[in-house]
Each structure stands twice: as structure tokens, then as C-alpha cells.
Enzyme design. Sequence first.
Site, PDB file in Angstrom:
ATOM      1  CG  ASN A 106     -27.712  38.656  98.734  1.00 34.20           C
ATOM      2  OD1 ASN A 106     -26.466  38.816  99.133  1.00 34.20           O
ATOM      3  ND2 ASN A 106     -28.666  39.561  98.959  1.00 34.20           N
ATOM      4  CG  ASP A 107     -30.835  41.110  96.842  1.00 34.46           C
ATOM      5  OD1 ASP A 107     -31.064  40.112  97.517  1.00 34.46           O
ATOM      6  OD2 ASP A 107     -31.400  42.235  97.665  1.00 34.46           O
ATOM      7  CB  SER A 163     -30.272  45.779  97.110  1.00 36.20           C
ATOM      8  OG  SER A 163     -29.747  44.246  96.914  1.00 36.20           O
ATOM      9  NE  ARG A 171     -33.409  45.744 103.839  1.00 34.39           N
ATOM     10  CZ  ARG A 171     -33.966  46.011 105.075  1.00 34.39           C
ATOM     11  NH1 ARG A 171     -33.497  46.677 105.866  1.00 34.39           N
ATOM     12  NH2 ARG A 171     -34.776  44.948 105.387  1.00 34.39           N
ATOM     13  CG  ASP A 172     -33.049  47.051  99.152  1.00 35.30           C
ATOM     14  OD1 ASP A 172     -31.896  46.998  99.476  1.00 35.30           O
ATOM     15  OD2 ASP A 172     -33.817  46.442  99.881  1.00 35.30           O
ATOM     16  CD1 TRP A 197     -23.541  36.574  99.194  1.00 29.02           C
ATOM     17  CD2 TRP A 197     -24.161  34.530  99.850  1.00 29.02           C
ATOM     18  NE1 TRP A 197     -24.781  36.576  99.498  1.00 29.02           N
ATOM     19  CE2 TRP A 197     -25.402  35.234  99.856  1.00 29.02           C
ATOM     20  CE3 TRP A 197     -24.528  33.039 100.058  1.00 29.02           C
ATOM     21  CZ2 TRP A 197     -26.710  34.904 100.407  1.00 29.02           C
ATOM     22  CZ3 TRP A 197     -25.829  32.597 100.779  1.00 29.02           C
ATOM     23  CH2 TRP A 197     -26.800  33.867 100.839  1.00 29.02           C
TER      24      TRP A 197
HETATM   25  C1  FRU Z   1     -32.660  41.359 100.120  1.00 32.69           C
HETATM   26  C2  FRU Z   1     -31.612  42.304 101.089  1.00 32.69           C
HETATM   27  C3  FRU Z   1     -31.814  43.558 100.588  1.00 32.69           C
HETATM   28  C4  FRU Z   1     -30.452  44.256 101.180  1.00 32.69           C
HETATM   29  C5  FRU Z   1     -29.558  43.250 100.734  1.00 32.69           C
HETATM   30  C6  FRU Z   1     -28.447  43.006 101.299  1.00 32.69           C
HETATM   31  O1  FRU Z   1     -32.342  40.091  99.747  1.00 32.69           O
HETATM   32  O2  FRU Z   1     -32.020  41.879 102.127  1.00 32.69           O
HETATM   33  O3  FRU Z   1     -32.991  44.434 101.341  1.00 32.69           O
HETATM   34  O4  FRU Z   1     -30.064  45.611 100.689  1.00 32.69           O
HETATM   35  O5  FRU Z   1     -30.466  41.979 100.697  1.00 32.69           O
HETATM   36  O6  FRU Z   1     -27.537  41.995 101.070  1.00 32.69           O
END
Ligand code: FRU
Length: 516
Positions: free
Chosen positions: A38-39, A99, A167-168, A36
Amino acid sequence: MKCDKLKQARDFEATYVPFISEEARPCFHLTPNIGWMNDPNGFSLYKGEYHLFYQYYPYDRIAGPMHWGHAKTRDFIRWERLPAALAPDQEYDKSGCWSGSALELPDGRHLLMYTGNKSYRREDGKVRQHQVQCLAFGDGVDYVKYEGNPVLSDGDVPENGSTMDFRDPKIWREGDSFYAVVGNRTPDGSGTILMYESPDALHWRFIGKLASCHNQYGRMWECPDFFNLDGKDVLFVSPQEMKPIGLEFHLGNGTVCLIGRYDRENVHLIREKVQAIDYGIDFYAPQTVLTEDGRRVMIGWMQNWETSQSKPEEGQFFGAMTVPRELRVVDGRLIQNPVRELEKYRGTRVSYSDVVVSDELNLSGIEGRVLDMTLTIRPWKAEAMYRYFWIKVASNGEDYTSIRFKPGTDTVRVDRTHSGFPHDILNVRDFQVHPDGGNLKLRIVMDRNSMELFLNDGEQAASFILYTPQEASSISFRAEGMAVIDVEKYDLMFEIRKTECFPGRRAPEGSTPTIV
Ligand code: FRU
């Protein structure tokens, strides 16, 4: 010394990634090594190469405790896969290394700043998260978490801020100081972007709230990015629970660009313009990097939490990044176009001018699934405006994706209902465009399972995943009324590298293990 969880992930990659054939992947859009994605995370220039990390769960095609996957590129088009960089192996990040971002330190080390996420069960039985900001230092391949982690935690969140939605971090350097913006939430549930300053990237001080959403433009704001471009200050956020305004902001997990002027004294962005970043279905959490030659380049997750549930049953990986896009601000608006390096991969060119379109029409040589095509559409006569114009791509008659332009309302509708999805989920997207008297310019970039649209020289972009079988490669045009088009199409040419990563290992011919 690498901890066990990272070693386990790297061993898993080394064992199984070579089995995934490059033919199963897009040609130039980054996909995870396995499992998988994502970001995008840590998009940064390090020792002359662009590194990109990503939210990654290697063991399944659904989200799990996040690791950081890793790749690098010189030209944003050809990516070199690298082994996983971070695994959730500490008390403060045991439910996921979420992230974050990266930069090259003056001493030559590569610094990663990320969110440590820890889930716990409250007394009332509800599961909650606790989020802190952490660092890791590395050399472009191996990273070691900072022993002083976390560097931002509960005490650094301003009064009324949440430690569950914190976060992030996006970090950058300016003069002798480091800065970071971090997503946070206030008690009314709305998003706010916190700004921190540090002399050394280790010790941080809260300096103010750069922007707050007050439950307008979504609620929690994730994945901030903040930069100066063409004389404007630009803040990107990815809001959750986004509500549409007219035909704008239709992605439930949206992406918003706030353009304005940064009031440094009050640590506040004075807004001049708010716009969606992408008008398609599959886009989220974009992040930017400043290139060596001064361009601001953005990459986004070419998926969305809403739609990422619907995927083909088979496969060894899930998720992809967009083509990296060069950003500009022109007349106060965000403009985005594929990085110019893509043009180096243009092969055979087929073009037509002044073609009158009414009944469905195929043009010889205009077809394919890995291509870069620009189309201009105009009325046949100013006094006889066409009512609709359709382009069908990735078509075999039964499967197709259609793009429909209606000059009367200046709207574009993309319909991917027949594009290989196992469920009829959200598959139609309408958005407003800004054409001029029925003249529309459309650039379509396709890479096997994706279609990215760039309208009117990048004034708008829209990203879509398609699961249509690859044999469906026909393209046709049709108008209700009469329209005239010019079309120029290039095949994008890539040599297929069989198992480019993890050298020393070769997948046995014809073997395809499944991920468990
Ligand atoms: C955005 C998010 C971020 C987080 C990450 C977790 O898509 O929700 O805020 O850090 O994905 O995978």
C-alpha cells in the site's frame, strides 16, 4: 545485525521473487517484490538516487503486519528492487511499521521516520491501536532502528489528541532544523495535522497544529505532506470517510490538496484553495520528493482501501504505484503531469490530425496497452456541438474501458465495468472538467493493468486499475453528433528484464509458486 523477522522476510523474497516473471508486472509502475503493497513511504533523494519504500506484507496479497518494502530509481521510470528494509520486530511496532518518510542526514546516513503500530485488546474486548513515531538509520540497503525509539509518543501529543490515530510522519529539513507533520485526531473524530520541530531529528518538540479538518473534507487525515511550490504552501492529506461535494471528493478514502500560505508564527496554513488530488478510483496516500533539479515529484498508491478487495484470484503480488508526477501550482491550482523522463521511453509514434468522428472509428496503429497517447477533441462546427464523445481502450469487443465526455455538462465518465474485475464493485466515476467550448485535451498513459488520465495539460488527473486481458488492446472513438480529433500515440518501449532483482538467483523456467 538483522533481526529474525527482517531476515525471514528477506529470505522469503530471495526464494520466491525470482519466480515472478517480469511479464506479469507492469513495465514501469512499481509493484511490490511479492505480496501486498500500500502507501508509498520514504520517497527521498539519497546519494544521487531516488529511494522509495512502501507499506508491504510479503506473505500474502492482503494487508498484514506491515514491513517496509524498498526500491530505488534514477529516472522514476525504471526501478531497481531492493530487499525489505524494515520488519515489525520491536515491542513498539510489533503490529506494523506503518507509513513514514525519509531524508539524507548531513552525516551521510539515510534516516527513516515511521509509525510504530501496536494493537491491543481493551478490557471491553475491543481491539485498539497505539501509535508512536520511530526512527531507523541506514546506508540505502540496511537499516537499524534507533535505540531511543519511539521519539514521539503519548507525551508529545497535544491535549485531546489521540494516541490511537497518531501516524504517518513526513519529515524535512530547513536550515539547521528538522520538521515533521503527523496525522492526528481530536475527540470529535476529525483530523488534524500536528507539526514538530527538532534540532537533530532525535529530540522533537510539538510546535502547533498546521491544519484541522473539523469533520469537513473527511475525518481522520492520514499521510500528510507539506511543501512549498511555486510560491504557495501546499498540504496534502488522505482523509478517511470522505463525503463528496458535487462531483468532487468521490473517493471514500480521498486525497485532498490544501493550497495557501503558511503563517509560520502561528504554525497555521491559511487556506486559499482545496481540491481533490486525483479524480479516478485507484489513488491514495501520495507522497512527494524534491528532485536534484528542483522539481516536486509525487507518487501515489494506485489503489484504494475501498476497492482493493476486488482482485483477480491468481497472482503473486498485489498493489502498484502511480507513474511519478511532476507538480506545479498554476493560478492557485495543482497541476500534475507524468515525469518528463517518461518521454525517453517513447517509441513508435502514430499521429492523425483533423479526423472527423461520428460512428465508431478505429485508426490504424492506434492501439496497445503500454502507451502514451494525447488526444484533443473539438466540435466539428461551433454551432453544432456534439453531445457525447467516447474513447474505448483496452477493448476486444467484450472487455473494454470507456471514457465519455459530455460537453453539455462538462463531465467525464470513466466506466471500467467490463475491465476484468471479478465483482461489479464501484466501477464508474464521473467528474467535472473545465473544457473550453467542447475542446478537451486528454493524455492517456497505459501500462498493462492501468490507465492514468491527465486532462487539459495536467489540470486534473484520474487513475484506474484494469484487469482486462492483455490481448484486449484495441482503441476506438465515437461521437454522438460530430467531433474532430487530433491524436498522437507513442508506444512506450521497455526491454523486459527477466529476473532483475536478487542477483545470483534464477527462477527455474516455467515455475510459478503460490504465496501461502
Ligand atoms: C494509509 C494508512 C496509513 C497507515 C498505513 C498502514 O493508507 O492507513 O495511515 O500508516 O496505511 O498500512
